[in-house]
Motif scaffolding. Sequence first.
Motif, PDB file in Angstrom:
ATOM      1  N   LEU A  59      -5.420 -10.027  -1.533  1.00  0.00           N
ATOM      2  CA  LEU A  59      -4.571  -9.302  -2.496  1.00  0.00           C
ATOM      3  C   LEU A  59      -5.172  -7.918  -2.685  1.00  0.00           C
ATOM      4  CD1 LEU A  59      -2.368  -9.040  -4.715  1.00  0.00           C
ATOM      5  CD2 LEU A  59      -3.978 -10.124  -6.299  1.00  0.00           C
ATOM      6  N   VAL A  60      -4.349  -6.894  -2.516  1.00  0.00           N
ATOM      7  CA  VAL A  60      -4.820  -5.511  -2.604  1.00  0.00           C
ATOM      8  C   VAL A  60      -4.018  -4.764  -3.667  1.00  0.00           C
ATOM      9  CG1 VAL A  60      -5.107  -3.321  -1.388  1.00  0.00           C
ATOM     10  CG2 VAL A  60      -5.477  -5.484  -0.168  1.00  0.00           C
ATOM     11  N   PHE A  61      -4.725  -4.119  -4.591  1.00  0.00           N
ATOM     12  CA  PHE A  61      -4.084  -3.280  -5.607  1.00  0.00           C
ATOM     13  C   PHE A  61      -4.155  -1.818  -5.185  1.00  0.00           C
ATOM     14  CE2 PHE A  61      -4.866  -7.017  -8.168  1.00  0.00           C
ATOM     15  CZ  PHE A  61      -3.753  -7.065  -9.000  1.00  0.00           C
ATOM     16  N   ALA A  62      -3.022  -1.152  -5.232  1.00  0.00           N
ATOM     17  CA  ALA A  62      -2.946   0.292  -5.021  1.00  0.00           C
ATOM     18  C   ALA A  62      -2.646   0.918  -6.372  1.00  0.00           C
ATOM     19  CB  ALA A  62      -1.848   0.629  -4.022  1.00  0.00           C
ATOM     20  N   VAL A  63      -3.515   1.801  -6.826  1.00  0.00           N
ATOM     21  CA  VAL A  63      -3.379   2.338  -8.178  1.00  0.00           C
ATOM     22  C   VAL A  63      -2.679   3.689  -8.133  1.00  0.00           C
ATOM     23  CG1 VAL A  63      -4.564   2.877 -10.332  1.00  0.00           C
ATOM     24  CG2 VAL A  63      -5.513   1.153  -8.791  1.00  0.00           C
ATOM     25  N   GLY A  64      -1.374   3.676  -8.378  1.00  0.00           N
ATOM     26  CA  GLY A  64      -0.696   4.943  -8.543  1.00  0.00           C
ATOM     27  C   GLY A  64       0.536   5.174  -7.692  1.00  0.00           C
ATOM     28  N   PHE A  65       1.478   5.883  -8.293  1.00  0.00           N
ATOM     29  CA  PHE A  65       2.753   6.237  -7.675  1.00  0.00           C
ATOM     30  C   PHE A  65       2.576   6.966  -6.344  1.00  0.00           C
ATOM     31  CE2 PHE A  65       5.951   9.586  -7.074  1.00  0.00           C
ATOM     32  CZ  PHE A  65       7.134   8.870  -7.119  1.00  0.00           C
ATOM     33  N   LEU A  66       1.542   7.779  -6.236  1.00  0.00           N
ATOM     34  CA  LEU A  66       1.343   8.596  -5.043  1.00  0.00           C
ATOM     35  C   LEU A  66       1.010   7.758  -3.801  1.00  0.00           C
ATOM     36  CD1 LEU A  66      -0.722  11.547  -6.577  1.00  0.00           C
ATOM     37  CD2 LEU A  66       1.719  11.507  -6.023  1.00  0.00           C
ATOM     38  N   MET A  67       0.792   6.469  -3.975  1.00  0.00           N
ATOM     39  CA  MET A  67       0.419   5.600  -2.857  1.00  0.00           C
ATOM     40  C   MET A  67       1.598   4.797  -2.315  1.00  0.00           C
ATOM     41  SD  MET A  67      -3.262   4.331  -4.420  1.00  0.00           S
ATOM     42  CE  MET A  67      -3.980   3.787  -2.881  1.00  0.00           C
ATOM     43  N   GLN A  68       2.814   5.132  -2.716  1.00  0.00           N
ATOM     44  CA  GLN A  68       3.982   4.331  -2.337  1.00  0.00           C
ATOM     45  C   GLN A  68       4.194   4.245  -0.824  1.00  0.00           C
ATOM     46  OE1 GLN A  68       7.284   4.292  -5.775  1.00  0.00           O
ATOM     47  NE2 GLN A  68       7.050   6.309  -4.871  1.00  0.00           N
ATOM     48  N   GLN A  69       4.180   5.370  -0.146  1.00  0.00           N
ATOM     49  CA  GLN A  69       4.411   5.352   1.296  1.00  0.00           C
ATOM     50  C   GLN A  69       3.262   4.686   2.040  1.00  0.00           C
ATOM     51  OE1 GLN A  69       5.535   9.189   2.865  1.00  0.00           O
ATOM     52  NE2 GLN A  69       7.392   9.305   1.620  1.00  0.00           N
ATOM     53  N   ALA A  70       2.056   4.902   1.569  1.00  0.00           N
ATOM     54  CA  ALA A  70       0.897   4.261   2.184  1.00  0.00           C
ATOM     55  C   ALA A  70       0.982   2.745   2.039  1.00  0.00           C
ATOM     56  CB  ALA A  70      -0.387   4.789   1.554  1.00  0.00           C
ATOM     57  N   VAL A  71       1.425   2.282   0.883  1.00  0.00           N
ATOM     58  CA  VAL A  71       1.575   0.842   0.661  1.00  0.00           C
ATOM     59  C   VAL A  71       2.597   0.256   1.629  1.00  0.00           C
ATOM     60  CG1 VAL A  71       2.475  -0.889  -0.959  1.00  0.00           C
ATOM     61  CG2 VAL A  71       0.791   0.782  -1.728  1.00  0.00           C
ATOM     62  N   TYR A  72       3.712   0.936   1.806  1.00  0.00           N
ATOM     63  CA  TYR A  72       4.737   0.436   2.736  1.00  0.00           C
ATOM     64  C   TYR A  72       4.160   0.302   4.151  1.00  0.00           C
ATOM     65  CZ  TYR A  72       8.905  -0.006   5.588  1.00  0.00           C
ATOM     66  OH  TYR A  72       9.830  -0.462   6.496  1.00  0.00           O
ATOM     67  N   GLU A  73       3.483   1.343   4.603  1.00  0.00           N
ATOM     68  CA  GLU A  73       2.957   1.329   5.969  1.00  0.00           C
ATOM     69  C   GLU A  73       1.941   0.210   6.171  1.00  0.00           C
ATOM     70  OE1 GLU A  73       0.487   4.256   9.006  1.00  0.00           O
ATOM     71  OE2 GLU A  73       1.954   5.124   7.633  1.00  0.00           O
ATOM     72  N   VAL A  74       1.020   0.068   5.226  1.00  0.00           N
ATOM     73  CA  VAL A  74      -0.028  -0.943   5.393  1.00  0.00           C
ATOM     74  C   VAL A  74       0.508  -2.348   5.156  1.00  0.00           C
ATOM     75  CG1 VAL A  74      -2.306  -1.699   4.594  1.00  0.00           C
ATOM     76  CG2 VAL A  74      -1.798   0.747   4.766  1.00  0.00           C
ATOM     77  N   ALA A  75       1.384  -2.511   4.169  1.00  0.00           N
ATOM     78  CA  ALA A  75       1.927  -3.844   3.865  1.00  0.00           C
ATOM     79  C   ALA A  75       2.753  -4.386   5.028  1.00  0.00           C
ATOM     80  CB  ALA A  75       2.770  -3.791   2.600  1.00  0.00           C
ATOM     81  N   THR A  76       3.451  -3.525   5.742  1.00  0.00           N
ATOM     82  CA  THR A  76       4.225  -3.993   6.895  1.00  0.00           C
ATOM     83  C   THR A  76       3.319  -4.343   8.073  1.00  0.00           C
ATOM     84  OG1 THR A  76       4.593  -1.675   7.539  1.00  0.00           O
ATOM     85  CG2 THR A  76       6.340  -2.769   6.291  1.00  0.00           C
TER      86      THR A  76
END
Length: 356
Positions: free
Chosen positions: A101-118
């Motif tokens: 389980l990984v927490f990304a702290v902040g709105f600015l990480m939205q695109q990074a979360v999509y790329e890594v989560a996929t």
Amino acid sequence: MRRLDVFARVALLLAGCAFIFTACGGGNTSSSNNTNTGASKVSVALVTDKGGLNDQSFNHLAFQGYTKAMNEFGFTKQVIESKNESDYIKNLTTAAQGADLVFAVGFLMQQAVYEVATQFPDKKFAIIDGCAVPAGKSECATLPNVAPLYFSEQEAGCLVGAIAAQMELDGKSKIPELRGKNTIGVVAGESIPPVNRYIAGYKYCAKQVNEKINVLVTYTQDFQATAKCKDAALSMINQHQADIIFQDAGGCGVGALDAAEQEGVFSIGVDADQSQVNKSVITSAVKRVDTSVYATVKDFVNGKFSNNPPLFDLAHDGVGYAPVSDKVPADAKAKADELAKKIKDGSLKVPSEIPA
């Protein structure tokens, strides 16, 4: 012979007690160890945004919730601090390689979360203040392994805006420190949804309480450089006679609090109770990021991870305002509480868009 006989009986008795103790106590120990073993299999990582853990704001709060969960569930600490936006994909990838389980702290990480989560569909992710957004897009993508954690910042902004507006309405006769121009200000970071929701609530409810109040807003385009926020606040105070400065800029906003103290006016903190950060702080708009992180870990441990978690709003104790200082008149606190009651019962809807 009698002494030897006595010693033999004592030895047998002690051996029997030891066996009973081991049998009974050993069962409890085994149960406890099984629980700890189960918890230790949980691996959770936290990746901050560029503000870092020492922002005295939402990164700091996320770490508090993470630490509480770590102490309760026994997982190994995995915290990665980002220095720049270019770190996000790299840091989230590193976290996903070592945690479930990984927490990304902040709105600015939205695109990074999509790329890594996929790239890691078998791992779970949670993002504070945002969702998974594909590169080049603006809308959220619903991924089964990503939990977007949202807050009703506008409700917290409303309550501190009501306090500020009522203080201005009370005037210099009741609060001698006021400059008498019926003006308050917001020193903001970047123009992003969570920042703007705070401003929306602050301005809307300030106008509900005091329709003639002047609400100044300045974006510094920064969440780190305290000097930028201090300069913005000094301009509001010295050029426009603002009495109360609401900092809405994370770590950068500490500079706004410093400016308020320097010039002898009041300030309002953001996200966490910042009364210990600066003595000019009369209250803070609170966003319980720590609660959201802890609750998400707990659900994950219990097999209840959801990609559609509930909104953290005032009714669910997800936002609010911090205890007020003795500089705040009773009627100002009462006004905030009055509006809080209306928000909870649904008779007051606070807009998430900044009013004109």
